[in-house]
Design a protein around this motif. Sequence first.
Motif, PDB file in Angstrom:
ATOM      1  N   PHE A  34       0.873  -1.355  -0.010  1.00 46.98           N
ATOM      2  CA  PHE A  34       0.075  -0.056   0.209  1.00 46.98           C
ATOM      3  C   PHE A  34       0.812   1.184   0.139  1.00 46.98           C
ATOM      4  CE2 PHE A  34       0.831  -0.663   4.427  1.00 46.98           C
ATOM      5  CZ  PHE A  34       1.036   0.562   4.891  1.00 46.98           C
ATOM      6  N   GLU A  35       2.197   1.164   0.191  1.00 43.05           N
ATOM      7  CA  GLU A  35       3.118   2.176   0.493  1.00 43.05           C
ATOM      8  C   GLU A  35       3.531   2.728  -1.091  1.00 43.05           C
ATOM      9  OE1 GLU A  35       4.423  -0.541   3.737  1.00 43.05           O
ATOM     10  OE2 GLU A  35       3.917  -0.558   1.496  1.00 43.05           O
ATOM     11  N   ILE A  36       2.842   2.126  -2.201  1.00 44.36           N
ATOM     12  CA  ILE A  36       3.232   2.857  -3.405  1.00 44.36           C
ATOM     13  C   ILE A  36       2.096   3.192  -3.880  1.00 44.36           C
ATOM     14  CG2 ILE A  36       3.908   2.112  -6.097  1.00 44.36           C
ATOM     15  CD1 ILE A  36       6.140   1.969  -3.780  1.00 44.36           C
ATOM     16  N   LYS A  37       1.912   4.421  -4.456  1.00 44.14           N
ATOM     17  CA  LYS A  37       0.633   5.032  -4.751  1.00 44.14           C
ATOM     18  C   LYS A  37       1.090   5.615  -6.152  1.00 44.14           C
ATOM     19  CE  LYS A  37      -0.858   5.164  -0.468  1.00 44.14           C
ATOM     20  NZ  LYS A  37      -1.757   4.199   0.110  1.00 44.14           N
ATOM     21  N   THR A  38       0.015   5.368  -6.992  1.00 47.88           N
ATOM     22  CA  THR A  38       0.096   5.784  -8.549  1.00 47.88           C
ATOM     23  C   THR A  38      -1.018   6.264  -9.241  1.00 47.88           C
ATOM     24  OG1 THR A  38      -0.671   3.837  -9.358  1.00 47.88           O
ATOM     25  CG2 THR A  38       1.496   3.698  -8.725  1.00 47.88           C
ATOM     26  N   VAL A  39      -0.805   7.144 -10.180  1.00 46.90           N
ATOM     27  CA  VAL A  39      -1.927   7.663 -11.289  1.00 46.90           C
ATOM     28  C   VAL A  39      -1.199   7.750 -12.281  1.00 46.90           C
ATOM     29  CG1 VAL A  39      -1.317  10.032 -10.533  1.00 46.90           C
ATOM     30  CG2 VAL A  39      -3.749   9.589 -11.406  1.00 46.90           C
ATOM     31  N   ALA A  40      -2.019   7.584 -13.608  1.00 47.00           N
ATOM     32  CA  ALA A  40      -1.521   7.622 -14.909  1.00 47.00           C
ATOM     33  C   ALA A  40      -2.014   8.298 -15.924  1.00 47.00           C
ATOM     34  CB  ALA A  40      -1.363   6.149 -15.528  1.00 47.00           C
ATOM     35  N   PHE A  41      -1.599   9.071 -16.973  1.00 41.15           N
ATOM     36  CA  PHE A  41      -2.312   9.949 -18.076  1.00 41.15           C
ATOM     37  C   PHE A  41      -1.574   9.499 -19.123  1.00 41.15           C
ATOM     38  CE2 PHE A  41      -1.297  11.794 -13.820  1.00 41.15           C
ATOM     39  CZ  PHE A  41      -2.387  12.152 -13.564  1.00 41.15           C
ATOM     40  N   ARG A  42      -2.589   9.900 -20.180  1.00 33.53           N
ATOM     41  CA  ARG A  42      -2.143  10.200 -21.623  1.00 33.53           C
ATOM     42  C   ARG A  42      -1.821  11.482 -21.950  1.00 33.53           C
ATOM     43  NH1 ARG A  42      -5.962   7.761 -24.247  1.00 33.53           N
ATOM     44  NH2 ARG A  42      -7.157   9.441 -24.913  1.00 33.53           N
ATOM     45  N   ARG A  43      -0.691  11.778 -22.366  1.00 34.68           N
ATOM     46  CA  ARG A  43      -0.381  13.080 -22.482  1.00 34.68           C
ATOM     47  C   ARG A  43      -0.898  13.542 -23.925  1.00 34.68           C
ATOM     48  NH1 ARG A  43       5.250  15.311 -20.534  1.00 34.68           N
ATOM     49  NH2 ARG A  43       5.880  14.387 -22.444  1.00 34.68           N
ATOM     50  N   PRO A  44      -1.005  14.983 -24.177  1.00 31.19           N
ATOM     51  CA  PRO A  44      -1.508  15.581 -25.434  1.00 31.19           C
ATOM     52  C   PRO A  44      -0.591  14.957 -26.663  1.00 31.19           C
ATOM     53  CG  PRO A  44      -1.408  17.429 -24.115  1.00 31.19           C
ATOM     54  CD  PRO A  44      -0.816  15.860 -23.273  1.00 31.19           C
ATOM     55  N   ASP A  45       0.718  14.807 -26.445  1.00 30.05           N
ATOM     56  CA  ASP A  45       1.773  14.072 -27.544  1.00 30.05           C
ATOM     57  C   ASP A  45       1.566  12.815 -27.583  1.00 30.05           C
ATOM     58  OD1 ASP A  45       2.887  13.281 -25.226  1.00 30.05           O
ATOM     59  OD2 ASP A  45       4.840  14.041 -25.741  1.00 30.05           O
ATOM     60  N   ASN A  46       0.516  12.218 -26.900  1.00 29.38           N
ATOM     61  CA  ASN A  46       0.199  10.780 -27.008  1.00 29.38           C
ATOM     62  C   ASN A  46       1.207   9.831 -26.278  1.00 29.38           C
ATOM     63  OD1 ASN A  46      -2.068   9.490 -27.835  1.00 29.38           O
ATOM     64  ND2 ASN A  46      -0.867   8.258 -29.512  1.00 29.38           N
ATOM     65  N   SER A  47       2.069  10.446 -25.472  1.00 29.05           N
ATOM     66  CA  SER A  47       3.004   9.589 -24.428  1.00 29.05           C
ATOM     67  C   SER A  47       2.265   9.140 -23.296  1.00 29.05           C
ATOM     68  CB  SER A  47       4.178  10.493 -24.302  1.00 29.05           C
ATOM     69  OG  SER A  47       3.933  11.595 -23.612  1.00 29.05           O
ATOM     70  N   THR A  48       2.829   8.550 -22.271  1.00 32.13           N
ATOM     71  CA  THR A  48       2.060   8.138 -21.324  1.00 32.13           C
ATOM     72  C   THR A  48       2.935   8.578 -20.065  1.00 32.13           C
ATOM     73  OG1 THR A  48       1.294   6.021 -22.256  1.00 32.13           O
ATOM     74  CG2 THR A  48       1.218   6.249 -19.614  1.00 32.13           C
ATOM     75  N   ALA A  49       2.473   9.286 -18.992  1.00 31.36           N
ATOM     76  CA  ALA A  49       3.121   9.677 -17.773  1.00 31.36           C
ATOM     77  C   ALA A  49       2.535   9.049 -16.796  1.00 31.36           C
ATOM     78  CB  ALA A  49       2.927  11.034 -17.652  1.00 31.36           C
ATOM     79  N   ILE A  50       3.240   8.304 -15.967  1.00 32.06           N
ATOM     80  CA  ILE A  50       2.921   7.628 -14.564  1.00 32.06           C
ATOM     81  C   ILE A  50       3.549   8.440 -13.346  1.00 32.06           C
ATOM     82  CG2 ILE A  50       2.215   5.445 -13.299  1.00 32.06           C
ATOM     83  CD1 ILE A  50       2.752   4.076 -15.641  1.00 32.06           C
ATOM     84  N   VAL A  51       2.776   8.856 -12.359  1.00 34.55           N
ATOM     85  CA  VAL A  51       3.225   9.381 -11.286  1.00 34.55           C
ATOM     86  C   VAL A  51       3.490   8.313 -10.170  1.00 34.55           C
ATOM     87  CG1 VAL A  51       3.737  11.423  -9.639  1.00 34.55           C
ATOM     88  CG2 VAL A  51       2.808  11.915 -11.636  1.00 34.55           C
ATOM     89  N   PHE A  52       4.550   8.106  -9.386  1.00 33.93           N
ATOM     90  CA  PHE A  52       4.673   7.037  -8.257  1.00 33.93           C
ATOM     91  C   PHE A  52       4.852   7.762  -7.143  1.00 33.93           C
ATOM     92  CE2 PHE A  52       5.980   4.901 -12.283  1.00 33.93           C
ATOM     93  CZ  PHE A  52       5.300   3.750 -12.193  1.00 33.93           C
ATOM     94  N   LEU A  53       4.447   7.378  -5.935  1.00 37.96           N
ATOM     95  CA  LEU A  53       5.066   7.841  -4.591  1.00 37.96           C
ATOM     96  C   LEU A  53       5.338   6.672  -3.853  1.00 37.96           C
ATOM     97  CD1 LEU A  53       5.270  10.238  -2.561  1.00 37.96           C
ATOM     98  CD2 LEU A  53       3.104   9.649  -1.947  1.00 37.96           C
ATOM     99  N   ASN A  54       6.549   6.505  -3.245  1.00 39.51           N
ATOM    100  CA  ASN A  54       7.016   5.479  -2.320  1.00 39.51           C
ATOM    101  C   ASN A  54       6.892   6.035  -0.903  1.00 39.51           C
ATOM    102  OD1 ASN A  54       7.856   3.420  -1.155  1.00 39.51           O
ATOM    103  ND2 ASN A  54       9.980   3.370  -1.936  1.00 39.51           N
TER     104      ASN A  54
END
Length: 518
Positions: free
Chosen positions: A465-485
């Motif tokens: 549970f210590e790993i938190k995430t949220v993900a996005f498709r960016r306007p240039d069609n790349s993917t971004a995922i933010v991780f928190l430990n």
Amino acid sequence: MWRTVLLVCLLSALQQPSFCDDLKFRECSPRMPTRVSNWSSTYCVCNSTYCDDAPRISRPSGSFRSYVLISTSKDGLRFSISSGRFRRSDAAPGIKPDASITVDPSVTYQDIFGFGAAATDATGINVNSLPKAAQNEFMRSYFSEDGLEYTIIRVPMAGTDFSTRPYSYAMVENDTLLEYFALAEEDYRYKIPFIRRAMGLSKRPINLLASPWSPSPWMKVRPTWIGSNSLKRKYWYTWAFYFAKFFKEYQDQGLNFWALTPQNEPLNAFGALPINSMEWTAEEQRDWVVNFLVPVLKKTGFDNIDIILVDGMRHLLPEWPQVFMNDSATRKLFAGTGVHWYLDHSYSADRLDDTHHMFPEKFIIYTESCPDYDEDLGSWYRAEQFALSIIDTLNRWVVSWLDWNMALDERGGPNWNRNFMGAGVIVNASAGEFYKQPTFYTLGHFSKYVPPGSVRIGTSNEGPFEIKTVAFRRPDNSTAIVFLNTHDSERIISVSDITKGAIEFSIPGKSIHTLIYW
């Protein structure tokens, strides 16, 4: 300071196209706090001659299955860069992960509108206290392509507690027609120049959000700035006209507003908090907005400005939006709901889900968030608080998240009633320096690398549970995922994307990361 960055980018370029848009971005000049605790981390020192940058990341040619990882940690990383390639999904992983993240780009949620903070008097005072060259570094740090690239500025309508005095734009008593309405010295010295400088630096459009704290005491039932107090009904039209006058004055300065909130924290005054405030019940505010504010804005040509409800803590959800939007005739007048983070620890994020499901066509935006004052610089605890809130709320339909003051002094002010708080940047005017706190970098992991127009996408998370995430498709069609430990120890992360393959990498304890891949 550039050597490590250059080495990483150049070594990566030998194996694959480089992700570093500008090899000469500047690293943090770190300093440890005088007193060290378990939550202490470094802060980054900026002055007239040096300040670190937020590295630009752009899509290189031949980048299929390539990724870049931007990392910040309690042990001193600040926007550190590493990169690599995805392996085929059927290839054996090199290491056993502690947490496995699966990305499903076909599942989409809300569009992201942007991130930002408020142009308070305190921010303007502190920025102006620096030498000109240091001021420029400050502005670049928040708004340029080498900075966090904020896209929303919340503009207080007259004074707040983070002013040196309480004031409004209608200081002449019984001026019901607002013939003596006038912007204050603070607008011309701090807010308007600050906004213009920000817009001049930014490559992204900046949207302005207006919020009032209190009218002049002569308009209120009790003639005070603070305490339990409400607007006299005979001044309901005057107060609506006050908004139109404000928008016209700023329009004459070349500044137009995207949105407004009718009142900052409308229940504050009921609790007699010692800040500029005015109380509203949901029913009274609805009646004032529908019958006075909306008609006045339409008559004066400002009906294109979005109206955002609530602008208070999430214990008001979903009841306040229901009062405004359950009636189909009034629902169309409102664009969304504004939330403050201060009571999030006491009220479930399910309230955000409930509000979204009741009114799915209306957005939810976090309009104010601020850490407590901490006399010791470099608190990782504050950075982690921010990261947890941003990840949690973005996963619950929030489209934007705004900080409060962009800069405060070493006491957490100025603040006319000594309600001192923390900020992402602390200014030391006597030394001609400013200090970027860990919270500054936490916000940058979102504002810089999850630009407006990004769309939240589906993820599943197997692991601690210590790993938190949220993900996005960016306007240039790349993917971004933010991780928190949030754990103290290093963790190995696996990321799988059906369209790209899989990767594994380790992240240090107490750290936040943005993974971008093409």
